[in-house]
Write an enzyme that holds these catalytic residues in place. Structure first.
Site, PDB file in Angstrom:
ATOM      1  N   LYS A  13       0.838  -1.208   0.000  1.00  0.00           N
ATOM      2  CA  LYS A  13       0.000   0.000   0.000  1.00  0.00           C
ATOM      3  C   LYS A  13       0.872   1.257   0.000  1.00  0.00           C
ATOM      4  O   LYS A  13       0.623   2.201  -0.740  1.00  0.00           O
ATOM      5  CB  LYS A  13      -0.924   0.029   1.233  1.00  0.00           C
ATOM      6  CG  LYS A  13      -1.804  -1.193   1.373  1.00  0.00           C
ATOM      7  CD  LYS A  13      -2.693  -1.114   2.604  1.00  0.00           C
ATOM      8  CE  LYS A  13      -1.965  -1.112   3.938  1.00  0.00           C
ATOM      9  NZ  LYS A  13      -1.249  -2.364   4.254  1.00  0.00           N
ATOM     10  N   ARG A  88      -9.982   0.583   8.153  1.00  0.00           N
ATOM     11  CA  ARG A  88      -9.457  -0.733   8.495  1.00  0.00           C
ATOM     12  C   ARG A  88     -10.496  -1.615   9.165  1.00  0.00           C
ATOM     13  O   ARG A  88     -10.200  -2.737   9.528  1.00  0.00           O
ATOM     14  CB  ARG A  88      -8.292  -0.554   9.465  1.00  0.00           C
ATOM     15  CG  ARG A  88      -6.961  -0.834   8.822  1.00  0.00           C
ATOM     16  CD  ARG A  88      -5.948  -0.505   9.862  1.00  0.00           C
ATOM     17  NE  ARG A  88      -4.779  -1.289   9.747  1.00  0.00           N
ATOM     18  CZ  ARG A  88      -3.686  -0.868   9.122  1.00  0.00           C
ATOM     19  NH1 ARG A  88      -3.662   0.279   8.514  1.00  0.00           N
ATOM     20  NH2 ARG A  88      -2.619  -1.618   9.106  1.00  0.00           N
ATOM     21  N   ARG A 127      11.961  -5.975   5.867  1.00  0.00           N
ATOM     22  CA  ARG A 127      11.813  -4.557   5.498  1.00  0.00           C
ATOM     23  C   ARG A 127      12.674  -3.633   6.366  1.00  0.00           C
ATOM     24  O   ARG A 127      12.822  -3.827   7.562  1.00  0.00           O
ATOM     25  CB  ARG A 127      10.351  -4.133   5.644  1.00  0.00           C
ATOM     26  CG  ARG A 127      10.183  -2.621   5.456  1.00  0.00           C
ATOM     27  CD  ARG A 127       8.766  -2.216   5.305  1.00  0.00           C
ATOM     28  NE  ARG A 127       7.948  -2.584   6.446  1.00  0.00           N
ATOM     29  CZ  ARG A 127       6.637  -2.403   6.481  1.00  0.00           C
ATOM     30  NH1 ARG A 127       6.013  -1.872   5.445  1.00  0.00           N
ATOM     31  NH2 ARG A 127       5.953  -2.760   7.546  1.00  0.00           N
ATOM     32  N   ARG A 160      11.077  -1.241  11.504  1.00  0.00           N
ATOM     33  CA  ARG A 160       9.901  -0.812  12.264  1.00  0.00           C
ATOM     34  C   ARG A 160       9.708  -1.714  13.470  1.00  0.00           C
ATOM     35  O   ARG A 160       9.898  -2.917  13.389  1.00  0.00           O
ATOM     36  CB  ARG A 160       8.657  -0.876  11.356  1.00  0.00           C
ATOM     37  CG  ARG A 160       8.296   0.467  10.768  1.00  0.00           C
ATOM     38  CD  ARG A 160       7.244   0.383   9.709  1.00  0.00           C
ATOM     39  NE  ARG A 160       6.008  -0.303  10.111  1.00  0.00           N
ATOM     40  CZ  ARG A 160       4.915  -0.353   9.333  1.00  0.00           C
ATOM     41  NH1 ARG A 160       4.918   0.249   8.149  1.00  0.00           N
ATOM     42  NH2 ARG A 160       3.832  -0.989   9.739  1.00  0.00           N
ATOM     43  N   ARG A 171      -0.560  -8.760  13.344  1.00  0.00           N
ATOM     44  CA  ARG A 171      -1.100  -7.814  12.359  1.00  0.00           C
ATOM     45  C   ARG A 171      -1.862  -8.544  11.254  1.00  0.00           C
ATOM     46  O   ARG A 171      -2.897  -8.090  10.803  1.00  0.00           O
ATOM     47  CB  ARG A 171       0.044  -6.985  11.754  1.00  0.00           C
ATOM     48  CG  ARG A 171       0.580  -5.939  12.715  1.00  0.00           C
ATOM     49  CD  ARG A 171       1.975  -5.498  12.350  1.00  0.00           C
ATOM     50  NE  ARG A 171       2.060  -4.856  11.062  1.00  0.00           N
ATOM     51  CZ  ARG A 171       3.195  -4.753  10.359  1.00  0.00           C
ATOM     52  NH1 ARG A 171       4.322  -5.256  10.846  1.00  0.00           N
ATOM     53  NH2 ARG A 171       3.200  -4.145   9.213  1.00  0.00           N
TER      54      ARG A 171
HETATM   55  P1  AP5 Z   1       4.910  -1.599   1.863  1.00  0.00           P
HETATM   56  O1  AP5 Z   1       4.620  -0.790   0.656  1.00  0.00           O
HETATM   57  O2  AP5 Z   1       5.595  -0.940   3.000  1.00  0.00           O
HETATM   58  O3  AP5 Z   1       3.565  -2.332   2.349  1.00  0.00           O
HETATM   59  P2  AP5 Z   1       2.333  -1.816   3.155  1.00  0.00           P
HETATM   60  O4  AP5 Z   1       1.123  -2.471   2.573  1.00  0.00           O
HETATM   61  O5  AP5 Z   1       2.326  -0.332   3.239  1.00  0.00           O
HETATM   62  O6  AP5 Z   1       2.631  -2.490   4.551  1.00  0.00           O
HETATM   63  P3  AP5 Z   1       2.566  -1.906   6.020  1.00  0.00           P
HETATM   64  O7  AP5 Z   1       3.379  -2.824   6.873  1.00  0.00           O
HETATM   65  O8  AP5 Z   1       2.886  -0.461   6.060  1.00  0.00           O
HETATM   66  O9  AP5 Z   1       1.053  -2.127   6.318  1.00  0.00           O
HETATM   67  P4  AP5 Z   1       0.360  -2.119   7.676  1.00  0.00           P
HETATM   68  O10 AP5 Z   1      -1.048  -2.060   7.236  1.00  0.00           O
HETATM   69  O11 AP5 Z   1       0.691  -3.258   8.558  1.00  0.00           O
HETATM   70  O12 AP5 Z   1       0.996  -0.892   8.461  1.00  0.00           O
HETATM   71  P5  AP5 Z   1       0.501   0.573   8.741  1.00  0.00           P
HETATM   72  O13 AP5 Z   1       1.669   1.423   8.788  1.00  0.00           O
HETATM   73  O14 AP5 Z   1      -0.632   0.913   7.857  1.00  0.00           O
HETATM   74  O15 AP5 Z   1       5.756  -2.866   1.397  1.00  0.00           O
HETATM   75  C1  AP5 Z   1       6.207  -3.836   2.348  1.00  0.00           C
HETATM   76  C2  AP5 Z   1       7.592  -4.345   1.969  1.00  0.00           C
HETATM   77  O16 AP5 Z   1       7.505  -5.018   0.712  1.00  0.00           O
HETATM   78  C3  AP5 Z   1       8.653  -3.256   1.763  1.00  0.00           C
HETATM   79  O17 AP5 Z   1       9.906  -3.742   2.163  1.00  0.00           O
HETATM   80  C4  AP5 Z   1       8.638  -3.001   0.257  1.00  0.00           C
HETATM   81  O18 AP5 Z   1       9.878  -2.501  -0.211  1.00  0.00           O
HETATM   82  C5  AP5 Z   1       8.357  -4.399  -0.256  1.00  0.00           C
HETATM   83  N1  AP5 Z   1       7.610  -4.399  -1.522  1.00  0.00           N
HETATM   84  C6  AP5 Z   1       6.604  -3.560  -1.896  1.00  0.00           C
HETATM   85  N2  AP5 Z   1       6.168  -3.875  -3.142  1.00  0.00           N
HETATM   86  C7  AP5 Z   1       6.918  -4.946  -3.554  1.00  0.00           C
HETATM   87  C8  AP5 Z   1       6.934  -5.743  -4.723  1.00  0.00           C
HETATM   88  N3  AP5 Z   1       6.102  -5.507  -5.744  1.00  0.00           N
HETATM   89  N4  AP5 Z   1       7.824  -6.766  -4.798  1.00  0.00           N
HETATM   90  C9  AP5 Z   1       8.670  -7.024  -3.765  1.00  0.00           C
HETATM   91  N5  AP5 Z   1       8.704  -6.301  -2.616  1.00  0.00           N
HETATM   92  C10 AP5 Z   1       7.829  -5.276  -2.503  1.00  0.00           C
HETATM   93  O19 AP5 Z   1      -0.089   0.412  10.216  1.00  0.00           O
HETATM   94  C11 AP5 Z   1       0.755   0.155  11.314  1.00  0.00           C
HETATM   95  C12 AP5 Z   1      -0.067   0.124  12.598  1.00  0.00           C
HETATM   96  O20 AP5 Z   1      -0.672   1.411  12.804  1.00  0.00           O
HETATM   97  C13 AP5 Z   1      -1.232  -0.854  12.619  1.00  0.00           C
HETATM   98  O21 AP5 Z   1      -0.840  -2.150  13.014  1.00  0.00           O
HETATM   99  C14 AP5 Z   1      -2.166  -0.195  13.649  1.00  0.00           C
HETATM  100  O22 AP5 Z   1      -1.736  -0.429  14.959  1.00  0.00           O
HETATM  101  C15 AP5 Z   1      -1.983   1.283  13.344  1.00  0.00           C
HETATM  102  N6  AP5 Z   1      -2.943   1.778  12.358  1.00  0.00           N
HETATM  103  C16 AP5 Z   1      -2.685   2.263  11.110  1.00  0.00           C
HETATM  104  N7  AP5 Z   1      -3.805   2.618  10.491  1.00  0.00           N
HETATM  105  C17 AP5 Z   1      -4.817   2.367  11.364  1.00  0.00           C
HETATM  106  C18 AP5 Z   1      -6.231   2.513  11.302  1.00  0.00           C
HETATM  107  N8  AP5 Z   1      -6.853   2.980  10.215  1.00  0.00           N
HETATM  108  N9  AP5 Z   1      -6.951   2.155  12.383  1.00  0.00           N
HETATM  109  C19 AP5 Z   1      -6.376   1.692  13.496  1.00  0.00           C
HETATM  110  N10 AP5 Z   1      -5.048   1.507  13.619  1.00  0.00           N
HETATM  111  C20 AP5 Z   1      -4.265   1.843  12.560  1.00  0.00           C
HETATM  112 MG    MG Z   2       2.515   1.074   4.800  1.00  0.00          MG
END
Ligand code: AP5
Ligand code: MG
Length: 219
Positions: A13, A88, A127, A160, A171
């Site tokens: 994402k 979410r 990552r 992270r 997660r």
């Molecule tokens: P990346 O692009 O970073 O993936 P992502 O989908 O953004 O993954 P996240 O870990 O950020 O998602 P998340 O939903 O767990 O975390 P968030 O920060 O939203 O890619 C991942 C890896 O793959 C990278 O190394 C990248 O280089 C690699 N990659 C990408 N594309 C690739 C490809 N095509 N081929 C190979 N490799 C590739 O949330 C974190 C925490 O915040 C949550 O757990 C929760 O506690 C809180 N939170 C956030 N939003 C909310 C909400 N709306 N409500 C409540 N709590 C929330």
């Molecule tokens: Mg992300």
């Protein structure tokens, strides 16, 4: 265009949101990034959010919903936005709809990025992220040129806190239980399209753009 990127942790994402934000010239709003900035700056919101993020569970809706509602009212969202990591759960989706409808806006497309579980774990466990510019690396698949240093801005890259094995599992479970039902929710509204999230970043971006164009021509 108001776009939602749905997908499990590690689906891409954040990676795709950046490219799409450049292409469509609309901001990417990552709730995870906003929360992490608050944790880093030790704000009251950040201190509250940290205990949930460290466990890999969702931060309470009242914290996140207010944060997003304020953000999408800012001037740079006038022509649209890309939501990454929000909504979410069903409650967040409903409040988002209400907030948007108050200003005559709506969600135009919801794109789900599909990646199998084994690959998600592989991506997240390796990552590394730049502390300053947020650029993403992977220790095996896309390491930085100099260990520990961002290729783009030279700042320190780090792992992270929630990318530990145990928290990744938590997660993924939270995603399956709370976020996955949004696929059906947005499918019923005729807004959802899924893209294959395996392959090069550019190829996946092209698939997303294709899905958006197809959605547009259907409305
Ligand atoms: P990346 O692009 O970073 O993936 P992502 O989908 O953004 O993954 P996240 O870990 O950020 O998602 P998340 O939903 O767990 O975390 P968030 O920060 O939203 O890619 C991942 C890896 O793959 C990278 O190394 C990248 O280089 C690699 N990659 C990408 N594309 C690739 C490809 N095509 N081929 C190979 N490799 C590739 O949330 C974190 C925490 O915040 C949550 O757990 C929760 O506690 C809180 N939170 C956030 N939003 C909310 C909400 N709306 N409500 C409540 N709590 C929330
Ligand atoms: Mg992300």
């Amino acid at each position: 265009m108001n776009l939602i990127l749905l997908g499990a942790p590690g689906a891409g994402k954040g990676t795709q949101g950046k490219g799409l934000s450049d292409k469509y010239r609309i901001p990417q709003i990552s709730t995870g990034d906003i929360l992490r900035a608050n944790v880093r700056n030790k704000t009251a919101l950040g201190l509250k959010a940290k205990e949930f993020m460290d466990k890999g569970v969702l931060v309470p809706d009242d914290i996140v919903v207010g944060m997003v509602s304020d953000r999408i009212k800012e001037d740079d969202c006038a022509n649209g936005f890309i939501l990454d990591g929000f909504p979410r759960n069903l409650k967040q989706a409903e409040v988002l709809e209400e907030t948007l409808s108050m200003t005559g806006k709506r969600i135009d497309h919801v794109i789900g990025i599909d990646v199998e579980r084994k690959e998600l774990v592989r991506r997240l466990s390796g990552r590394r992220v730049c502390r300053k510019c947020g650029a993403s690396y992977h220790v095996i698949f896309s390491p930085p040129m100099n260990i520990g240093m961002c290729d783009k801005c030279g700042s320190e890259i780090y792992q992270r806190d929630d990318d530990s094995e145990e928290t990744i599992e938590a997660r993924l479970k939270v995603y399956e239980q709370e976020t996955f039902p949004l696929i059906e929710y947005y499918t019923r509204k005729g807004l959802y399209a899924a893209v294959e999230g395996i392959g090069t970043v550019d190829r996946i971006t092209n698939s997303i753009v294709g899905a958006i164009e197809k959605g547009r021509s259907n409305t």
